[in-house]
Design an enzyme around this catalytic site. Structure first.
Site, short mmCIF file in Angstrom:
data_model
loop_
_atom_site.label_atom_id
_atom_site.label_comp_id
_atom_site.label_asym_id
_atom_site.label_seq_id
_atom_site.Cartn_x
_atom_site.Cartn_y
_atom_site.Cartn_z
N LYS A 13 32.24 35.67 47.62
CA LYS A 13 32.77 36.53 48.69
C LYS A 13 32.48 37.97 48.30
O LYS A 13 32.55 38.32 47.13
CB LYS A 13 34.29 36.31 48.85
CG LYS A 13 34.94 37.30 49.84
CD LYS A 13 36.31 36.86 50.29
CE LYS A 13 37.45 37.23 49.36
NZ LYS A 13 37.63 38.68 49.14
N GLU A 39 41.44 40.75 56.84
CA GLU A 39 42.68 41.16 56.16
C GLU A 39 43.27 42.41 56.81
O GLU A 39 42.54 43.40 57.07
CB GLU A 39 42.40 41.45 54.67
CG GLU A 39 43.66 41.92 53.93
CD GLU A 39 43.53 41.93 52.41
OE1 GLU A 39 42.46 41.57 51.88
OE2 GLU A 39 44.53 42.31 51.75
N GLU A 99 33.23 42.17 49.83
CA GLU A 99 33.99 42.97 50.79
C GLU A 99 33.07 43.94 51.52
O GLU A 99 32.27 44.63 50.90
CB GLU A 99 35.10 43.77 50.07
CG GLU A 99 36.18 42.89 49.50
CD GLU A 99 37.32 43.71 48.88
OE1 GLU A 99 37.37 44.94 49.04
OE2 GLU A 99 38.17 43.07 48.20
N ASP A 133 39.47 38.62 43.20
CA ASP A 133 39.57 39.69 42.20
C ASP A 133 41.00 40.25 42.18
O ASP A 133 41.34 41.08 41.33
CB ASP A 133 38.53 40.80 42.42
CG ASP A 133 38.65 41.45 43.78
OD1 ASP A 133 39.51 41.03 44.58
OD2 ASP A 133 37.88 42.39 44.06
N SER A 134 41.87 39.73 43.05
CA SER A 134 43.30 40.02 42.94
C SER A 134 43.83 39.57 41.57
O SER A 134 44.91 39.97 41.15
CB SER A 134 44.09 39.34 44.07
OG SER A 134 43.75 37.97 44.15
O1 KIV Z 1 41.17 38.87 45.94
C1 KIV Z 1 41.83 38.23 46.76
O2 KIV Z 1 42.81 37.56 46.43
C2 KIV Z 1 41.43 38.29 48.16
C3 KIV Z 1 42.36 37.69 49.16
C4 KIV Z 1 43.48 38.62 49.39
C5 KIV Z 1 41.67 37.33 50.43
O3 KIV Z 1 40.40 38.82 48.47
#
Ligand code: KIV
Length: 277
Positions: A113, A182, A115, A44-45
């Protein structure tokens, strides 16, 4: 890895060699990265890197699905994991299952994934029991930062250290196949990596993790709004692009582009232009 990846093959890499992971948001980038990486994360980055947002909190599930579909069109052998975005899973395990099902069904990706640590163990368990592989994410949680602040390294106080161990163990017990760690101080991350029964993937954590991940645009020097200490820029594509665009400008202005090679002619004209050469 050769051929369509499986979670089992991926997990079997633990202890064999270091695992290589990067983010990917687009088809062309997936094509370039796939032969080199064990795992591609549609993170989600994307919200910050591609859409210029200040944080990842307003990325929605449709955005993740569109970018996931793009990556899946070009992946050949890397495992593809897609982030469940903020707001799509926190409320309950049932909400997480609806979102994860939508992401997996519409993209064909291998896993999701999410968080969070022990608080999210029930969510993880629900997904795993429904057949959806999950990668965990502990330590610095970008989705929980306040207004883009609090990008804070964890593991500095005894309470934080014990919470990180609790989180890592709870996620492993709930069935994650691996966990991204992280922004965790090195000795704490190293100790979790050593004790963890699942794969550990570090980003600003420890070289002792089973693998490493970076945001691709960070390590290529394409994203410069903010560069965390844990990023190494392996090249500077912004400079490369600038140089190429300068050459394009010069060629347009001096008239050397487009040349005949880039234009279309009637067959007769092209025969006479060849004869004239
Ligand atoms: O969203 C992302 O790019 C991430 C990475 C920084 C692990 O969660």
């Amino acid at each position: 890895m050769l051929g369509k990846p499986t979670i089992n093959d991926f997990v079997a890499l633990k202890g064999q060699r270091k695992i290589v992971c990067l983010t990917a948001y687009s088809a062309p980038m997936a094509k370039v990265l796939d032969p080199h990486c064990d795992l591609l994360l549609v993170g989600d980055s994307v919200g910050m890197v591609v859409y210029g947002m200040d944080n990842t909190q307003n990325v929605d599930i449709n955005t993740m699905i569109r970018h996931g579909q793009a990556v899946m069109r070009r992946r050949k052998s890397a495992l593809v994991v897609i982030d469940l975005p903020s707001g799509s899973y926190e409320t309950s395990p049932e909400q997480a299952l609806v979102s994860a099902n939508e992401v997996i069904t519409k993209t064909g990706a291998d896993a999701v994934k999410l968080e969070g640590g022990a608080d999210f163990a029930p969510h993880v368990k629900c997904l795993v029991e429904s057949g959806i592989p999950v990668l965990g994410h502990i330590g610095l949680l970008p989705q929980r930062t306040v207004a883009g602040k609090n990008f804070r390294i964890t593991g500095r106080t005894p309470d934080e250290v014990s919470q990180l161990h609790i989180d890592s163990d709870a996620l492993a017990d709930a069935g994650v196949f691996g966990v991204v760690m992280e922004g965790i101080v090195e000795p704490v991350a190293a100790s979790i990596a050593k004790l963890s029964k699942v794969l550990t993937i570090g980003i600003g954590a420890s070289a002792a993790c089973d693998g490493q991940i970076l945001v691709t645009d960070d390590m290529l020097g394409l994203y410069d709004a903010f560069t965390p200490k844990f990023v190494r820029k392996f090249t500077n594509l912004q400079d490369e692009i600038s140089r190429a665009v300068e050459c394009y400008c010069a060629a347009v202005i001096d008239g050397s582009f487009p040349s005949k090679d880039h234009l279309f002619f009637n067959k007769k004209d092209s025969a006479s232009s060849k004869a004239a050469k």
